[in-house]
Design a protein around this motif. Structure first.
Motif, PDB file in Angstrom:
ATOM      1  N   LEU A  47      -2.550   8.528  -8.775  1.00 42.77           N
ATOM      2  CA  LEU A  47      -1.589   7.687  -8.635  1.00 42.77           C
ATOM      3  C   LEU A  47      -1.152   7.419  -7.235  1.00 42.77           C
ATOM      4  O   LEU A  47      -0.873   6.091  -6.937  1.00 42.77           O
ATOM      5  N   SER A  48      -1.840   8.155  -5.934  1.00 45.98           N
ATOM      6  CA  SER A  48      -2.339   7.298  -4.914  1.00 45.98           C
ATOM      7  C   SER A  48      -3.308   5.935  -4.208  1.00 45.98           C
ATOM      8  O   SER A  48      -3.114   5.051  -3.605  1.00 45.98           O
ATOM      9  N   TRP A  80       2.358   6.133   3.219  1.00 49.89           N
ATOM     10  CA  TRP A  80       2.643   7.282   1.864  1.00 49.89           C
ATOM     11  C   TRP A  80       1.562   7.351   0.998  1.00 49.89           C
ATOM     12  O   TRP A  80       1.407   8.984   0.810  1.00 49.89           O
ATOM     13  N   ALA A  81       1.319   6.301   0.331  1.00 54.52           N
ATOM     14  CA  ALA A  81       0.203   6.607   0.021  1.00 54.52           C
ATOM     15  C   ALA A  81      -1.322   6.890  -0.110  1.00 54.52           C
ATOM     16  O   ALA A  81      -1.309   8.164  -0.303  1.00 54.52           O
ATOM     17  N   THR A  94       0.127   1.394   2.207  1.00 55.65           N
ATOM     18  CA  THR A  94       1.100   1.937   2.828  1.00 55.65           C
ATOM     19  C   THR A  94       0.857   3.525   2.773  1.00 55.65           C
ATOM     20  O   THR A  94      -0.240   3.855   2.962  1.00 55.65           O
ATOM     21  N   TRP A 129      -1.151   3.233  -5.911  1.00 59.63           N
ATOM     22  CA  TRP A 129      -1.134   2.734  -5.453  1.00 59.63           C
ATOM     23  C   TRP A 129      -1.173   2.264  -4.477  1.00 59.63           C
ATOM     24  O   TRP A 129      -1.067   0.485  -3.928  1.00 59.63           O
ATOM     25  N   LEU A 130      -3.059   2.584  -3.854  1.00 62.95           N
ATOM     26  CA  LEU A 130      -3.576   1.943  -2.581  1.00 62.95           C
ATOM     27  C   LEU A 130      -3.507   0.604  -3.466  1.00 62.95           C
ATOM     28  O   LEU A 130      -3.763  -0.470  -2.080  1.00 62.95           O
ATOM     29  N   VAL A 178      -2.253  -1.450  -5.039  1.00 61.10           N
ATOM     30  CA  VAL A 178      -1.437  -2.616  -5.212  1.00 61.10           C
ATOM     31  C   VAL A 178      -0.972  -2.774  -3.860  1.00 61.10           C
ATOM     32  O   VAL A 178      -1.275  -4.024  -3.221  1.00 61.10           O
ATOM     33  N   GLU A 179      -0.377  -2.135  -2.733  1.00 62.02           N
ATOM     34  CA  GLU A 179      -0.458  -2.233  -1.398  1.00 62.02           C
ATOM     35  C   GLU A 179      -0.777  -1.651  -0.423  1.00 62.02           C
ATOM     36  O   GLU A 179      -0.397  -0.070  -0.918  1.00 62.02           O
TER      37      GLU A 179
END
Length: 140
Positions: free
Chosen positions: A87-88, A99-100, A97, A91-92, A94-95
Motif C-alpha cells: 500500500l505505501s 505518511w506513506a 507523503t 501511495w509513494l 502517486v504522491e
C-alpha cells in the motif's frame, strides 16, 4: 523448561505493532464518525469500521503473542506488514507523503525485525508450554 530472555529487539517490535493497532482503532472511529455524519456510502463505511477494528484486534493479540514467545504470532504480523509495504509503495508512486514514507519505514522495520535470528529463536523455542498436550490413546 526454563524461559529464555527475550531479545532486545522484541520490545520495540511489539510496541510498533501495538501502535499500528491503535492507529487502526483511530481509523475505525473516524469511519464510524463518517457514518453518523451521514455518509452516502454507509455499507462501505460500515465494512471499513469492522475491518479496521478486527485487524487492530488481531494485531494487538499478535503483539501479546510475540511478547510471550508464541510461534503463531509472527504470521499475522508479517502478513499485515507485507500489505502495508504494498500500500505505501503505491501511495509513494502517486504522491510522496510523509505518511506513506512513515508507514513504509515502520512496516519494513517490523518485517525485517521479525525475521532476525534472535526474534525467530525467541518465538519458536518456547511458546507452547501452557497449551494442553494432545491426549494419549490408552495402551492395551
Amino acid at each position: 523448561m526454563p524461559l529464555r530472555r527475550a531479545p532486545r529487539l522484541l520490545a520495540p517490535l511489539c510496541l510498533l505493532v501495538l501502535l499500528e493497532a491503535a492507529l487502526l482503532v483511530g481509523l475505525g472511529v473516524a469511519f464510524a464518525v463518517e457514518i453518523v455524519r451521514g455518509s452516502q456510502v454507509v455499507g462501505a463505511m460500515a465494512f471499513l469500521v469492522v475491518f479496521s477494528l478486527a485487524v487492530a484486534a488481531v494485531l494487538a493479540l499478535s503483539a501479546r503473542g510475540l511478547w510471550r514467545g508464541r510461534r503463531w504470532a509472527r504470521s499475522p504480523v508479517l502478513t499485515w506488514q507485507l500489505f502495508l509495504v504494498v500500500l505505501s509503495v503505491g501511495w509513494l508512486q502517486v504522491e510522496a507523503t510523509g505518511w506513506a514514507a512513515g508507514i513504509l519505514a515502520a512496516a519494513l522495520a517490523v518485517g525485517i525485525g521479525l525475521l532476525t535470528p534472535g526474534v525467530v529463536a525467541a518465538t519458536t523455542g518456547r511458546g507452547d508450554e501452557d497449551e494442553p498436550a494432545a491426549p494419549r490413546s490408552p495402551r492395551r
